[in-house]
Design a protein around this motif. Structure first.
Motif, PDB file in Angstrom:
ATOM      1  N   SER A 166     -24.291 -57.903 -15.633  1.00  0.00           N
ATOM      2  CA  SER A 166     -24.593 -56.823 -14.698  1.00  0.00           C
ATOM      3  C   SER A 166     -24.144 -57.197 -13.292  1.00  0.00           C
ATOM      4  O   SER A 166     -23.938 -58.373 -12.974  1.00  0.00           O
ATOM      5  CB  SER A 166     -26.093 -56.503 -14.702  1.00  0.00           C
ATOM      6  OG  SER A 166     -26.856 -57.630 -14.309  1.00  0.00           O
ATOM      7  N   ALA A 167     -23.989 -56.171 -12.469  1.00  0.00           N
ATOM      8  CA  ALA A 167     -23.594 -56.364 -11.080  1.00  0.00           C
ATOM      9  C   ALA A 167     -24.820 -56.273 -10.182  1.00  0.00           C
ATOM     10  O   ALA A 167     -25.754 -55.504 -10.446  1.00  0.00           O
ATOM     11  CB  ALA A 167     -22.573 -55.314 -10.674  1.00  0.00           C
ATOM     12  N   ILE A 168     -24.828 -57.072  -9.143  1.00  0.00           N
ATOM     13  CA  ILE A 168     -25.899 -57.037  -8.149  1.00  0.00           C
ATOM     14  C   ILE A 168     -25.396 -56.207  -6.971  1.00  0.00           C
ATOM     15  O   ILE A 168     -24.448 -56.598  -6.281  1.00  0.00           O
ATOM     16  CB  ILE A 168     -26.268 -58.459  -7.682  1.00  0.00           C
ATOM     17  CG1 ILE A 168     -26.723 -59.300  -8.887  1.00  0.00           C
ATOM     18  CG2 ILE A 168     -27.346 -58.412  -6.606  1.00  0.00           C
ATOM     19  CD1 ILE A 168     -26.857 -60.774  -8.587  1.00  0.00           C
ATOM     20  N   VAL A 169     -25.987 -55.040  -6.774  1.00  0.00           N
ATOM     21  CA  VAL A 169     -25.523 -54.093  -5.763  1.00  0.00           C
ATOM     22  C   VAL A 169     -26.630 -53.835  -4.750  1.00  0.00           C
ATOM     23  O   VAL A 169     -27.772 -53.556  -5.131  1.00  0.00           O
ATOM     24  CB  VAL A 169     -25.087 -52.761  -6.405  1.00  0.00           C
ATOM     25  CG1 VAL A 169     -24.555 -51.799  -5.349  1.00  0.00           C
ATOM     26  CG2 VAL A 169     -24.024 -53.009  -7.475  1.00  0.00           C
ATOM     27  N   GLY A 199     -19.131 -47.772 -10.150  1.00  0.00           N
ATOM     28  CA  GLY A 199     -17.834 -47.315  -9.693  1.00  0.00           C
ATOM     29  C   GLY A 199     -17.222 -46.276 -10.614  1.00  0.00           C
ATOM     30  O   GLY A 199     -17.553 -46.196 -11.805  1.00  0.00           O
ATOM     31  N   ASP A 200     -16.301 -45.504 -10.071  1.00  0.00           N
ATOM     32  CA  ASP A 200     -15.692 -44.417 -10.828  1.00  0.00           C
ATOM     33  C   ASP A 200     -14.536 -44.947 -11.673  1.00  0.00           C
ATOM     34  O   ASP A 200     -13.788 -45.830 -11.250  1.00  0.00           O
ATOM     35  CB  ASP A 200     -15.168 -43.356  -9.853  1.00  0.00           C
ATOM     36  CG  ASP A 200     -14.803 -42.051 -10.544  1.00  0.00           C
ATOM     37  OD1 ASP A 200     -15.187 -41.862 -11.718  1.00  0.00           O
ATOM     38  OD2 ASP A 200     -14.120 -41.222  -9.912  1.00  0.00           O
ATOM     39  N   PHE A 201     -14.384 -44.390 -12.874  1.00  0.00           N
ATOM     40  CA  PHE A 201     -13.305 -44.812 -13.759  1.00  0.00           C
ATOM     41  C   PHE A 201     -13.014 -43.728 -14.783  1.00  0.00           C
ATOM     42  O   PHE A 201     -13.793 -42.788 -14.968  1.00  0.00           O
ATOM     43  CB  PHE A 201     -13.664 -46.120 -14.478  1.00  0.00           C
ATOM     44  CG  PHE A 201     -14.857 -46.014 -15.396  1.00  0.00           C
ATOM     45  CD1 PHE A 201     -14.717 -45.643 -16.727  1.00  0.00           C
ATOM     46  CD2 PHE A 201     -16.140 -46.283 -14.932  1.00  0.00           C
ATOM     47  CE1 PHE A 201     -15.814 -45.543 -17.572  1.00  0.00           C
ATOM     48  CE2 PHE A 201     -17.244 -46.186 -15.769  1.00  0.00           C
ATOM     49  CZ  PHE A 201     -17.088 -45.820 -17.094  1.00  0.00           C
ATOM     50  N   THR A 202     -11.869 -43.872 -15.448  1.00  0.00           N
ATOM     51  CA  THR A 202     -11.548 -43.041 -16.601  1.00  0.00           C
ATOM     52  C   THR A 202     -11.517 -43.951 -17.822  1.00  0.00           C
ATOM     53  O   THR A 202     -11.413 -45.169 -17.706  1.00  0.00           O
ATOM     54  CB  THR A 202     -10.188 -42.343 -16.438  1.00  0.00           C
ATOM     55  OG1 THR A 202      -9.166 -43.338 -16.274  1.00  0.00           O
ATOM     56  CG2 THR A 202     -10.194 -41.416 -15.248  1.00  0.00           C
ATOM     57  N   ASP A 224     -15.352 -54.141 -16.231  1.00  0.00           N
ATOM     58  CA  ASP A 224     -16.768 -54.327 -16.545  1.00  0.00           C
ATOM     59  C   ASP A 224     -17.642 -54.364 -15.304  1.00  0.00           C
ATOM     60  O   ASP A 224     -18.726 -53.765 -15.268  1.00  0.00           O
ATOM     61  CB  ASP A 224     -16.960 -55.629 -17.331  1.00  0.00           C
ATOM     62  CG  ASP A 224     -16.336 -55.576 -18.713  1.00  0.00           C
ATOM     63  OD1 ASP A 224     -16.140 -54.463 -19.235  1.00  0.00           O
ATOM     64  OD2 ASP A 224     -16.042 -56.649 -19.269  1.00  0.00           O
ATOM     65  N   VAL A 225     -17.209 -55.072 -14.266  1.00  0.00           N
ATOM     66  CA  VAL A 225     -18.046 -55.268 -13.083  1.00  0.00           C
ATOM     67  C   VAL A 225     -18.201 -53.973 -12.302  1.00  0.00           C
ATOM     68  O   VAL A 225     -19.310 -53.540 -11.986  1.00  0.00           O
ATOM     69  CB  VAL A 225     -17.457 -56.369 -12.183  1.00  0.00           C
ATOM     70  CG1 VAL A 225     -18.327 -56.548 -10.930  1.00  0.00           C
ATOM     71  CG2 VAL A 225     -17.359 -57.690 -12.940  1.00  0.00           C
ATOM     72  N   VAL A 226     -17.087 -53.347 -11.975  1.00  0.00           N
ATOM     73  CA  VAL A 226     -17.137 -52.121 -11.175  1.00  0.00           C
ATOM     74  C   VAL A 226     -17.844 -51.002 -11.931  1.00  0.00           C
ATOM     75  O   VAL A 226     -18.616 -50.235 -11.349  1.00  0.00           O
ATOM     76  CB  VAL A 226     -15.714 -51.706 -10.758  1.00  0.00           C
ATOM     77  CG1 VAL A 226     -15.709 -50.300 -10.162  1.00  0.00           C
ATOM     78  CG2 VAL A 226     -15.149 -52.709  -9.758  1.00  0.00           C
ATOM     79  N   ALA A 227     -17.609 -50.902 -13.235  1.00  0.00           N
ATOM     80  CA  ALA A 227     -18.298 -49.872 -14.024  1.00  0.00           C
ATOM     81  C   ALA A 227     -19.801 -50.100 -14.005  1.00  0.00           C
ATOM     82  O   ALA A 227     -20.581 -49.149 -13.863  1.00  0.00           O
ATOM     83  CB  ALA A 227     -17.780 -49.884 -15.461  1.00  0.00           C
TER      84      ALA A 227
END
Length: 449
Positions: free
Chosen positions: A162-165, A204-207, A197-200
């Protein structure tokens, strides 16, 4: 308890490292980013889920480095060329000398089964170009040496979780390990996972794209001289045998086997499997099983019918499934197929491939600070990514990402505020070509879209 979901209790993670830059993913892009940032003087922690570095280059056994020559010049240099030269010095890499990079039938016969020709060219024979064939363990060995020499803190066996935001910015990541959940904190996080994986995980936005997957393997005991002799001296016989081999596999490139630096060992970038999602556990499991089934059917056929393959045997199947496309970043700019095909040069270009360019905006997650993306999951349409996802340009992107992260840390600014011109200058100081000087056939954009 809900019959479809389990509610977990809040969990903690022990902070085991803090550094200026955290790179998640030790593949070609992540490795390059980590080395580049450390050479800029920043402290760097590199996280990798497998017990080796290299990603699809070593673990996926994608054993040819191409897309780094535009017909007139070598376009991808820097850490990529350093890796090639260092592997070559220990006998783990082969590439054609400059004098033999020509369009000539004799050179084609000598070099084509190394995979170092321009397969996109309509000229026959295909021109021999700067490309390299390497040994997967050679990559792991040299990668280990380079991160150790640079002073990168490398943590393998660490699976991103997981990301720490905080306040719209990534501050670190959490990994699952045998020692439990571990947190690694950093001022800038580079997502080099290949699957975003990190940005999602950070929102974060993705396709979500998809392309064929491959269970790559190697064969030993092959008489490559005899196999090549039949190809060039008995072309009709070769074509018939080769056609049947490809039918058994159910999908492959034109050259389904290529030579490697190890005598008698060939690399088979096949079979290709379609209809599988690289983010689905079920699909990847099915692809692994189906791939092995096709591999052994091919091996039996090759032993029975193909000259040079009578005594062949499977050495290994790549430990990583060959995934080409999954999540793609939706960044500050999305590179299009036309951008790649028209050789569009952007005012914020910071990396280049064969004859296309990568703008810095395509490495920045929209609406998310503290993160840079480098690798095949950069911000591009599905069709553009299929033409610009090879290993050398991903390494160039990684080197620029590492430099950008270091400049952000040193300037006390967000990655988005870093000057692309400053990135290019620093990459050139490291021996790389960031593409800031467009080739003669580039379509130059004077201002950012």
């Amino acid at each position: 308890m809900d019959t479809q979901r389990v509610q977990e209790t809040p969990r903690e993670a022990t902070i085991v490292a803090r550094s200026d830059v955290v790179v998640v993913g030790g593949g070609p892009a992540g490795f390059s980013a980590a080395v580049a940032a450390r050479r800029m003087g920043c402290s760097v922690t590199l996280l990798e889920r497998y017990p080796y570095l290299g990603g699809l280059a070593s673990g996926g056994m994608v054993l040819v480095l191409d897309d780094m020559h535009n017909g007139q010049e070598v376009t991808t240099t820097g850490i990529c060329m350093e890796m090639i030269d260092r592997m070559a010095r220990v006998g783990a890499c082969v590439y054609p000398p400059e004098a033999e990079r020509v369009t000539d039938w004799a050179m084609y016969r000598k070099w084509s089964r190394w995979g170092v020709f321009d397969f996109r060219s309509h000229v026959r024979p295909h021109p021999i170009v700067m490309a390299a064939t390497f040994d997967p363990d050679g990559w792991k060995r040299i990668a280990n040496e380079m991160v150790a020499e640079a002073g990168v803190q490398t943590r393998t066996h660490s699976w991103f979780s997981s990301a720490i935001v905080q306040d719209g910015a990534i501050k670190g990541v959490v990994c699952e390990t045998k020692a439990g959940r571990q947190a690694i904190m950093g001022d800038v996080v580079i997502d080099a996972t290949g699957d975003l994986d990190v940005v999602a995980a950070a929102g974060g936005d993705f396709t979500h794209g998809a392309y064929m997957v491959t269970t790559v393997f190697r064969l030993g005991g092959v008489d490559t001289d005899e196999a090549e002799r039949v190809q060039f001296e008995e072309p009709e016989r070769h074509a018939a045998l080769d056609k049947q081999a490809k039918k058994i596999m159910g999908g492959s490139w034109d050259y389904w086997w290529l030579k490697t630096p190890l005598p008698g060992v060939v690399w088979c970038n096949c079979p290709h499997l379609v209809g599988y999602d690289g983010l689905s556990v079920e699909d990847m499991s099915k692809a692994d099983f189906e791939g092995r089934k096709r591999i052994y059917a091919l091996v039996q056929y090759a032993r029975d019918h193909m000259p040079g393959f009578q005594n062949c045997f499977v050495i290994d199947v790549a430990p990583q499934l060959g995934i080409r496309q999954t999540r793609l970043l939706r960044g500050d700019y999305v590179v299009t197929k036309e951008d790649v095909q028209d050789r569009v040069h952007f005012p914020d270009t910071v990396a280049r491939g064969r004859d296309y360019y990568t703008p810095y905006r395509a490495m920045l997650p929209k609406g998310l600070d503290g993160a840079i993306v480098a690798g095949r999951h950069y911000s591009a349409t599905e069709s553009a990514q299929k033409q610009s996802r090879e290993i050398p340009p991903c390494m160039a992107m990684g080197q620029s990402a590492g430099v950008a992260a270091a400049l952000a840390v040193q300037g006390g600014i967000a990655p988005r505020a870093v000057s692309p011109a400053a990135i290019c200058a620093a990459v050139r100081a490291q021996g790389g070509d960031p593409g800031d000087r467009p080739s003669a056939n580039a379509k130059i954009l004077e201002t950012a879209a």
